[in-house]
Design a protein around this motif. Structure first.
Motif, mmCIF file in Angstrom:
data_model
loop_
_atom_site.group_PDB
_atom_site.id
_atom_site.type_symbol
_atom_site.label_atom_id
_atom_site.label_comp_id
_atom_site.label_asym_id
_atom_site.label_seq_id
_atom_site.Cartn_x
_atom_site.Cartn_y
_atom_site.Cartn_z
ATOM 1 N N LYS A 34 -0.772 5.991 -6.400
ATOM 2 C CA LYS A 34 -1.403 4.794 -4.867
ATOM 3 C C LYS A 34 -1.622 3.850 -5.686
ATOM 4 O O LYS A 34 -1.441 3.334 -6.790
ATOM 5 C CB LYS A 34 -2.870 5.648 -4.721
ATOM 6 C CG LYS A 34 -3.420 4.665 -3.867
ATOM 7 C CD LYS A 34 -4.821 4.986 -2.634
ATOM 8 C CE LYS A 34 -6.005 4.502 -4.059
ATOM 9 N NZ LYS A 34 -6.913 4.852 -3.185
ATOM 10 N N GLU B 206 -2.605 -0.034 -4.218
ATOM 11 C CA GLU B 206 -2.959 -0.912 -3.391
ATOM 12 C C GLU B 206 -3.404 -2.020 -4.601
ATOM 13 O O GLU B 206 -4.385 -1.984 -5.572
ATOM 14 C CB GLU B 206 -4.404 -0.010 -2.927
ATOM 15 C CG GLU B 206 -4.766 -0.708 -1.370
ATOM 16 C CD GLU B 206 -5.662 0.758 -1.053
ATOM 17 O OE1 GLU B 206 -5.952 0.412 0.164
ATOM 18 O OE2 GLU B 206 -5.452 1.767 -0.862
ATOM 19 N N ASP B 207 -3.548 -3.182 -3.833
ATOM 20 C CA ASP B 207 -4.093 -4.100 -4.402
ATOM 21 C C ASP B 207 -3.703 -4.452 -6.051
ATOM 22 O O ASP B 207 -4.601 -4.931 -6.124
ATOM 23 C CB ASP B 207 -5.575 -4.411 -4.569
ATOM 24 C CG ASP B 207 -6.554 -4.108 -3.137
ATOM 25 O OD1 ASP B 207 -6.055 -4.619 -1.900
ATOM 26 O OD2 ASP B 207 -7.362 -3.238 -1.888
ATOM 27 N N GLU B 208 -2.562 -3.738 -5.540
ATOM 28 C CA GLU B 208 -1.428 -4.923 -6.740
ATOM 29 C C GLU B 208 -1.707 -3.754 -8.332
ATOM 30 O O GLU B 208 -1.757 -3.254 -9.438
ATOM 31 C CB GLU B 208 -1.967 -6.055 -7.813
ATOM 32 C CG GLU B 208 -1.486 -6.583 -6.782
ATOM 33 C CD GLU B 208 -0.917 -8.488 -7.069
ATOM 34 O OE1 GLU B 208 -1.379 -8.728 -8.540
ATOM 35 O OE2 GLU B 208 -0.669 -8.929 -6.334
ATOM 36 N N LYS B 209 -2.974 -2.763 -7.612
ATOM 37 C CA LYS B 209 -3.674 -1.687 -8.886
ATOM 38 C C LYS B 209 -2.747 -0.253 -8.613
ATOM 39 O O LYS B 209 -2.915 0.381 -7.540
ATOM 40 C CB LYS B 209 -5.068 -1.320 -9.108
ATOM 41 C CG LYS B 209 -5.699 -0.327 -9.976
ATOM 42 C CD LYS B 209 -7.341 0.098 -9.686
ATOM 43 C CE LYS B 209 -7.614 0.693 -10.602
ATOM 44 N NZ LYS B 209 -8.385 1.083 -9.988
ATOM 45 N N GLU C 206 2.874 -5.247 3.896
ATOM 46 C CA GLU C 206 1.173 -4.129 4.264
ATOM 47 C C GLU C 206 0.965 -3.795 5.024
ATOM 48 O O GLU C 206 -0.197 -2.646 5.017
ATOM 49 C CB GLU C 206 0.433 -5.320 4.720
ATOM 50 C CG GLU C 206 0.054 -6.899 3.886
ATOM 51 C CD GLU C 206 -0.088 -6.294 2.106
ATOM 52 O OE1 GLU C 206 -0.831 -5.735 1.758
ATOM 53 O OE2 GLU C 206 0.565 -6.954 1.105
ATOM 54 N N SER D 8 -0.300 0.166 -15.346
ATOM 55 C CA SER D 8 0.195 -1.405 -14.545
ATOM 56 C C SER D 8 1.508 -1.761 -14.773
ATOM 57 O O SER D 8 2.382 -2.717 -14.218
ATOM 58 C CB SER D 8 -0.823 -2.509 -14.391
ATOM 59 O OG SER D 8 -1.836 -2.468 -15.958
ATOM 60 N N GLU E 125 -2.417 3.513 -9.618
ATOM 61 C CA GLU E 125 -3.624 4.738 -9.650
ATOM 62 C C GLU E 125 -3.038 6.179 -9.726
ATOM 63 O O GLU E 125 -2.286 6.671 -8.692
ATOM 64 C CB GLU E 125 -4.734 4.362 -8.239
ATOM 65 C CG GLU E 125 -5.829 5.205 -9.159
ATOM 66 C CD GLU E 125 -7.326 5.610 -8.486
ATOM 67 O OE1 GLU E 125 -7.977 6.143 -7.800
ATOM 68 O OE2 GLU E 125 -6.369 4.316 -7.199
ATOM 69 N N LYS F 237 0.494 -1.248 0.177
ATOM 70 C CA LYS F 237 -0.147 0.224 -0.171
ATOM 71 C C LYS F 237 1.296 1.249 0.353
ATOM 72 O O LYS F 237 1.517 1.683 1.072
ATOM 73 C CB LYS F 237 -1.115 0.107 1.429
ATOM 74 C CG LYS F 237 -2.169 -1.093 0.978
ATOM 75 C CD LYS F 237 -3.207 -1.054 2.491
ATOM 76 C CE LYS F 237 -3.933 0.591 2.872
ATOM 77 N NZ LYS F 237 -4.616 0.180 3.457
#
Length: 238
Positions: A198, A200-203, A114, A231, A205, A2
């Motif tokens: 950002k 988060e959750d392998e995304k 994490e 990505s 943004e 994160k």
């Protein structure tokens, strides 16, 4: 992981950390968090003053910080941290102190397990493999250019498209072109002021109203919007 990687702390005419404060709030969540703050990029003001400035803004959105310099064992402080925050300032000074205190690997291990990481300006730059795309004057020997390596690409915070009127020196783009010429395998993200990355959750943004500019040797610079899929920056590295 994160990550919240912020280009700059302050927009012209606004209070310190005002524009990203609600993104910080959402990123850390509804439950109050006391994050470990690393103020080592401060040069012309004290670490205590820096912490007070950041704490004021975090407290506005229900979270808090405590300075790493207040702990007798900084590595243990990292191991116990709810979140890690690295502030802006002079990247060379920041990296020197992080190397001197052997903090790079403990932070990397903690964040890969994490623990949320927030950085702005120099704090975003040290999330990269090296500090070599910082804009700061090298006021100290950093004892190595290697940084935390939370992302496999480089960030150039405060990215500008052109020099100020009347300035005849190289543009930021020309300096980045020099970097990718001798580092052909690395992407560089020119992160304009008011912009946030950002992860988060392998995304990955992009947050903010401005596009960011992505550079790689042999490719035309790419303008990326909030709607773009970039990505590949993560997939190509880890």
């Amino acid at each position: 992981m994160k990550l919240l990687l912020i280009s700059n702390s302050t927009m012209a005419g606004e209070p310190y950390l005002d524009y990203p404060k609600y993104e910080i709030q959402k990123f850390l969540g509804e439950k109050p968090v006391t994050a470990l703050f690393i103020p080592f990029a401060a040069v012309t003001f004290s670490f205590d003053d820096y912490c007070a400035k950041v704490e004021e803004r975090f407290a506005e959105v229900g979270h808090h910080i405590v300075g790493i310099h207040t702990f007798s064992d900084p590595i243990k402080a990292i191991e116990d941290a709810e979140a890690i925050v690295v502030g802006g300032g002079n990247t060379w000074q920041l990296v020197r102190m992080m190397h001197d205190q052997k903090l790079m690997n403990p932070i990397r291990e903690k964040v890969f397990n994490e623990t949320p990481y927030i950085g702005w300006s120099a704090g975003s730059n040290v999330a990269c493999p090296t500090l070599r795309t910082t804009n700061d004057m090298p006021i100290v020997d950093p004892h190595g250019f290697e940084c935390i390596g939370l992302v496999p690409f480089q960030i150039n915070p405060h990215y500008l498209d052109a020099n100020a009127e009347g300035h005849a020196g190289e543009t930021r783009e020309q300096r980045i072109e020099e970097f990718i010429e001798v580092n052909p395998n690395l992407y560089v993200v020119g992160l304009r002021e008011g912009s946030i990355l950002k992860l988060e959750d392998e995304k990955l943004e992009l947050i903010g109203d401005r596009m960011c500019r992505i550079f790689k040797k042999g490719e035309k610079p790419m303008e990326v919007t909030r709607e773009s899929d970039f990505s590949f920056l993560i997939k190509n590295g880890f």
